[in-house]
Enzyme design. Structure first.
Site, PDB file in Angstrom:
ATOM      1  N   GLU A   8     -11.750 -34.256 -44.309  1.00 53.76           N
ATOM      2  CA  GLU A   8     -11.675 -33.878 -45.728  1.00 53.76           C
ATOM      3  C   GLU A   8     -11.083 -32.482 -45.886  1.00 53.76           C
ATOM      4  OE1 GLU A   8     -15.143 -34.633 -48.111  1.00 53.76           O
ATOM      5  OE2 GLU A   8     -14.333 -33.532 -49.828  1.00 53.76           O
ATOM      6  N   ASP A  26     -22.527 -39.935 -50.777  1.00 52.98           N
ATOM      7  CA  ASP A  26     -23.539 -39.144 -51.479  1.00 52.98           C
ATOM      8  C   ASP A  26     -22.896 -38.366 -52.636  1.00 52.98           C
ATOM      9  OD1 ASP A  26     -22.248 -37.203 -50.032  1.00 52.98           O
ATOM     10  OD2 ASP A  26     -24.062 -36.306 -49.185  1.00 52.98           O
ATOM     11  N   SER A  27     -21.579 -38.542 -52.813  1.00 53.71           N
ATOM     12  CA  SER A  27     -20.922 -38.088 -54.049  1.00 53.71           C
ATOM     13  C   SER A  27     -21.606 -38.740 -55.247  1.00 53.71           C
ATOM     14  CB  SER A  27     -19.425 -38.429 -54.032  1.00 53.71           C
ATOM     15  OG  SER A  27     -19.212 -39.779 -53.661  1.00 53.71           O
ATOM     16  N   ASP A  61     -23.849 -43.390 -46.794  1.00 53.51           N
ATOM     17  CA  ASP A  61     -23.743 -41.969 -46.462  1.00 53.51           C
ATOM     18  C   ASP A  61     -25.146 -41.392 -46.275  1.00 53.51           C
ATOM     19  OD1 ASP A  61     -22.151 -39.792 -46.012  1.00 53.51           O
ATOM     20  OD2 ASP A  61     -21.610 -39.462 -48.121  1.00 53.51           O
ATOM     21  N   LYS A  73     -22.548 -42.969 -42.392  1.00 53.99           N
ATOM     22  CA  LYS A  73     -21.673 -41.807 -42.189  1.00 53.99           C
ATOM     23  C   LYS A  73     -22.539 -40.558 -42.255  1.00 53.99           C
ATOM     24  CE  LYS A  73     -18.924 -40.013 -45.566  1.00 53.99           C
ATOM     25  NZ  LYS A  73     -19.426 -38.622 -45.608  1.00 53.99           N
TER      26      LYS A  73
HETATM   27  O1  KIV Z   1     -19.679 -38.724 -50.537  1.00 53.94           O
HETATM   28  C1  KIV Z   1     -18.498 -39.133 -50.508  1.00 53.94           C
HETATM   29  O2  KIV Z   1     -18.003 -39.817 -51.422  1.00 53.94           O
HETATM   30  C2  KIV Z   1     -17.714 -38.787 -49.338  1.00 53.94           C
HETATM   31  C3  KIV Z   1     -16.242 -39.063 -49.378  1.00 53.94           C
HETATM   32  C4  KIV Z   1     -15.572 -38.156 -50.293  1.00 53.94           C
HETATM   33  C5  KIV Z   1     -15.644 -39.061 -48.026  1.00 53.94           C
HETATM   34  O3  KIV Z   1     -18.235 -38.274 -48.404  1.00 53.94           O
END
Ligand code: KIV
Length: 282
Positions: free
Chosen positions: A182, A44-45, A83, A113
């Site tokens: 993290e 979700d980045s 995510d 995730k």
């Molecule tokens: O959203 C994301 O990219 C993440 C990673 C940094 C683990 O959760």
């Protein structure tokens, strides 16, 4: 070339290090997959590095499914993990299951995730029972970063470290197949890695984790709003992109692009079209 399964991923622990990257589109996924990424996380980045939000909080299920579908279509071998965005799993285990299933059915992901420790274990258990493999994520959890005091290293004192270890054990007992750690001290990540039977995947968690994940746009130098100190920039593509775009803009202005090699030719002489009268209006 066979696809890496959740079982393969779990069994990599203790055998070899796992290399995971984020991806948000099919072209990038195809490139990363072709060079041997074990897993692609549609993080979700996305919200910050692609969609221009200031945090991951506003990201929606529809946005995640849209991009996760593209990544799945671009991937032949890597394990694709979607995510779960903020608000898609916290309301109830039923809500988590309904949204988790969408990642598998509509976006072609192999797993999901979600962020959190003991407080999300009921959701994890429900997802796993419904056949949705889950990866956990503890330490700095960006969806709730403001509760944690911002984007800061977590687990620095004994009490916080004890809580993170308990979270990791609870997630493993609830059935996750891996845990992202993290922004935690390397020595604590080593302890957690020894304490759980599933792979730990570090980001800002030192070298002792079972694998590593990195935000692809960060390591390519494509996201320049801020670069966390734990990111290694393997290449700085932003200046190269700017140079290429500037060259294109100048060539268009000068009439140098497109040249004959980028144009289509015809043996027909179309100049007679200029003398034709306009068609009558119907
Ligand atoms: O959203 C994301 O990219 C993440 C990673 C940094 C683990 O959760």
């Amino acid at each position: 070339m066979s696809r890496i399964t959740v079982k393969d991923f779990r069994e990599m622990k203790g055998r070899r290090k796992i290399a995971m990257l984020t991806a948000y589109d099919a072209s990038t996924a195809r490139l990363l997959d072709s060079v041997g990424a074990d897993s692609l996380l549609v993080g979700d980045s996305l919200g910050m590095v692609v969609l221009g939000y200031d945090s991951t909080v506003p990201v929606t299920m529809e946005q995640m499914l849209h991009h996760a579908g593209a990544v799945s279509r671009g991937t032949a071998r890597a394990l694709v993990i979607g995510d779960m965005p903020f608000g898609s799993y916290q309301v109830s285990p039923e809500q988590a299951v309904a949204n988790g299933i969408r990642f598998l059915k509509e976006a072609g992901c192999a797993a999901v995730k979600l962020e959190g420790g003991e407080e999300v274990c009921a959701a994890v258990r429900a997802l796993v029972r419904a056949g949705v493999p889950v990866m956990g994520h503890i330490g700095l959890t960006p969806q709730t970063a403001s509760q944690l005091g911002g984007f800061k290293v977590q687990g620095k004192d004994m009490a916080a470290a004890r809580k993170l270890l308990a979270d990791a054990k609870a997630l493993a007992a609830a059935g996750v197949f891996g845990i992202v750690l993290e922004a935690v001290p390397a020595s604590l990540a080593a302890i957690i890695t020894r304490a759980v039977a599933v792979p730990t995947i570090g980001i800002g968690a030192g070298p002792h984790c079972d694998g590593q994940v990195i935000v692809t746009n960060d390591m390519l130098g494509l996201f320049d709003k801020f670069v966390p100190s734990f990111v290694k920039q393997y290449v700085n593509l932003a200046p190269e992109m700017k140079k290429a775009a500037q060259a294109y803009i100048s060539e268009v202005a000068a009439g140098a692009f497109p040249g004959p090699e980028h144009s289509f030719a015809s043996t027909e002489d179309f100049s007679a079209l200029l003398d034709e009268p306009p068609p009558a209006c119907p």
